[in-house]
Design an enzyme around this catalytic site. Structure first.
Site, PDB file in Angstrom:
ATOM      1  N   TYR A  88       0.827  -1.252   0.086  1.00 13.60           N
ATOM      2  CA  TYR A  88       0.000   0.045  -0.068  1.00 13.60           C
ATOM      3  C   TYR A  88       0.909   1.258   0.155  1.00 13.60           C
ATOM      4  O   TYR A  88       1.760   1.428   0.954  1.00 13.60           O
ATOM      5  CB  TYR A  88      -0.922   0.169   1.241  1.00 13.60           C
ATOM      6  CG  TYR A  88      -1.874   1.153   1.174  1.00 13.60           C
ATOM      7  CD1 TYR A  88      -3.106   1.177   0.404  1.00 13.60           C
ATOM      8  CD2 TYR A  88      -1.679   2.271   1.952  1.00 13.60           C
ATOM      9  CE1 TYR A  88      -3.999   2.130   0.370  1.00 13.60           C
ATOM     10  CE2 TYR A  88      -2.711   3.480   1.878  1.00 13.60           C
ATOM     11  CZ  TYR A  88      -3.734   3.397   1.157  1.00 13.60           C
ATOM     12  OH  TYR A  88      -4.792   4.287   1.109  1.00 13.60           O
TER      13      TYR A  88
ATOM     14  N   TYR B  87      -4.891   5.570  -7.369  1.00 12.09           N
ATOM     15  CA  TYR B  87      -5.258   5.479  -6.180  1.00 12.09           C
ATOM     16  C   TYR B  87      -6.763   4.886  -6.143  1.00 12.09           C
ATOM     17  O   TYR B  87      -7.721   5.612  -6.199  1.00 12.09           O
ATOM     18  CB  TYR B  87      -5.119   6.689  -5.465  1.00 12.09           C
ATOM     19  CG  TYR B  87      -5.491   6.800  -3.864  1.00 12.09           C
ATOM     20  CD1 TYR B  87      -4.780   6.191  -3.229  1.00 12.09           C
ATOM     21  CD2 TYR B  87      -6.630   7.466  -3.613  1.00 12.09           C
ATOM     22  CE1 TYR B  87      -5.153   5.959  -1.743  1.00 12.09           C
ATOM     23  CE2 TYR B  87      -7.001   7.299  -2.385  1.00 12.09           C
ATOM     24  CZ  TYR B  87      -6.335   6.584  -1.376  1.00 12.09           C
ATOM     25  OH  TYR B  87      -6.621   6.838   0.129  1.00 12.09           O
TER      26      TYR B  87
END
Ligand SMILES: [Zn+2]
Lengths: 125, 389
Positions: free
Chosen positions: B297, B347
């Site tokens: 992440y 994203y």
């Protein structure tokens, strides 16, 4: 009557010129940010105690508001307090920003709000 | 405290992935993005809408389960759940799906995330006036945007590793090299040099430059998680590899925080991630050395080294060396974010990285790692291990 918010004591202290911390009545553990109960023992009994107002800079950065670029950048810092807690603050003398620098809290009016800001020990008054 | 219960027994598989185009202005409702990704995932799984009986997302997602059910016409939903927050916790959704399926509460679970994060509600452009709000311990002191909020606790980690903006630049160059070869990526065909990174403007000085930020995106992504035996039977018919969920875990040690992570005991490593990793290796019987490809992440570039060490892809304290040796980029020994990650591809709040792990296990990534059989899908507070069968 609306329930008293868990953090009101802190800002009421700031308005009186005091830097306070929650202290557990059952086990004397201090906590920040404020919580309704003590994470160490579970008690909901607590008192507000004054902090020494001293600290050390752990990290700092320049904060520019993304959509209010006319505002002065602020030097935001993470402060380690000798009592064993940390607080986010911003530095009144950013030219002296350094990791490990000793600071003192100064309750200062910023944009119409009284806030717990810090100044380095070498920063004078 | 009782011993950790083995919640996920490795008896599930990711059978479907679906995604919309990743854009800066979709011009569509969030639900239409969510529905498109969901329908594509169901089709990709070779299932009918009537096969889906579970819906899972995380609390930051604004698409209601029932609205999605209506939008795509799911006849009967029997299981819904939300993982906390999202982002670094996004992969907890797969643990929830495995728990539902392995306990017999659901057969095929749809995991979804969609938003117009660039054209509508930008996380990095809060529209509030701090002065008009009650004082608080972070915002009032100058931490207004996610970049500022995260950079404040990134910094002690970076300082402890002796990492500078140039080290982050070397890392971003590797991420952008992957993205440059991924047609779905925002930065497709646009690799950068260290000089480009160092020339990009400071957003949060002295931690984050423009190129250290993820790519705000409009779009949706969805997954179907199914029973392993069903997936295997389907795999035999279709000839497509089965993507087994070997393990999925989350960990939230007291004192750790998703965003305002200033109050945990030690700021120089990720204890939460080390707990997740330990549980994953126990659950799967694997070790970090057996991971062929990872996604980590990466809302901001420093999130990668913190989790990279947390999962044991190198020893604690050695991530700077790994970055300087190019180990995370093309040709490196521990390829990370072969889609370009959130920094290079898009994203989608972390879940597009999970989709890349599935593609790696299927052998269909734009940056396919040869013979990849085990993939790690890593977030700071949750992670998942996938295996190709
Ligand atoms: Zn107590």
């Amino acid at each position: 009557m609306q329930a008293r918010r868990d953090q009101d004591f802190f800002w009421e202290g700031i308005d009186r010129g005091e830097l306070l911390v929650q202290t557990c009545d059952a086990c004397d553990t201090i906590r920040h940010p404020p919580q309704p109960r003590c994470a160490a023992c579970g008690s909901d009994a607590w008192r507000a105690e004054p902090l020494s107002g001293e600290g050390t800079i752990l990290a700092f950065l320049e904060s520019v508001h993304p959509s209010r670029r006319d505002e002065e950048p602020r030097c935001v810092c993470l402060v380690e307090l000798p009592e064993g807690i940390r607080m986010v603050s911003s530095l009144l003398d950013p030219e002296n920003a350094a990791n490990g620098a000793a600071v003192r809290f100064e309750i200062t009016e910023y944009d119409g709000q009284k806030l717990p800001l810090v100044r380095t020990a070498g920063g004078g008054q | 405290m009782s011993a950790l219960t083995k919640i996920a027994e490795g008896q599930t598989a990711i059978t479907g992935i679906g995604q919309t185009a990743y854009t800066k202005e979709s011009g569509r409702t969030v639900m239409s993005l969510c529905a498109e990704a969901s329908m594509k995932a169901i089709e990709d799984a070779g299932l009918e809408r009537g096969d889906i009986d579970g819906l899972i997302s995380f609390t930051m997602d604004t698409n209601s389960d029932h609205d999605l059910q209506s939008a795509i016409g799911l006849p009967l939903v029997r299981w819904t759940a939300k993982a906390p927050f999202g982002g670094e916790g996004a992969y907890a959704t797969f643990q929830l799906a495995a728990a539902a399926i392995e306990s017999g509460q659901a057969s095929n679970v749809l995991i979804f995330r969609a938003f117009n994060e660039r054209s509508e509600a930008r996380f990095g452009q809060p529209n509030f006036n701090p002065k008009a709000m009650p004082r608080d311990y972070h915002r009032s002191l100058g931490l207004v945007t996610p970049g500022q909020v995260y950079a404040m606790w990134h910094k002690p980690f970076l300082d402890a590793r002796g990492m500078t903006s140039e080290d982050l630049g070397l890392l971003v160059v590797q991420m952008r090299a992957w993205a440059a070869n991924n047609p779905d990526a925002w930065f497709y065909g646009r690799p950068i040099t260290l000089e480009d990174h160092q020339r990009s403007r400071w957003i949060v000085k002295p931690v984050l430059r423009l190129y250290d930020f993820c790519q705000e995106t409009d779009g949706g992504v969805a997954f179907v998680v199914s029973r392993l035996d069903q997936a295997r039977a389907q795999g035999q018919n279709s000839g497509r590899p089965v993507v087994r969920v070997l393990g999925a875990q989350q960990a939230w040690p007291l004192g750790e925080s998703m965003m305002y992570n200033y109050y945990k005991p030690n700021l120089t490593y990720a204890e939460d991630t080390e707990v997740v990793a330990k549980a994953l290796w126990e659950q799967t019987g694997l070790s970090p050395a057996e991971i062929d490809v990872s996604t980590i992440y990466d809302n901001f570039s420093p999130s990668i080294p913190i989790s990279y060490e947390g999962y044991g892809l190198c020893k604690r304290g050695e991530v700077r060396d790994a970055i300087r040796a190019g180990e995370l980029g093309p040709g490196g020994s521990t390829p990370v974010n072969t889609n370009g990650g959130l920094i290079g591809e898009a994203y989608l709040h972390g879940l597009n990285n999970a989709a890349e792990c599935v593609r790696q296990m299927r052998g269909t990534s734009a940056n396919q790692i040869e013979d990849a059989k085990i993939a790690l899908c890593a977030g700071r507070q949750c992670g998942m291990v996938l295996a190709r069968e």
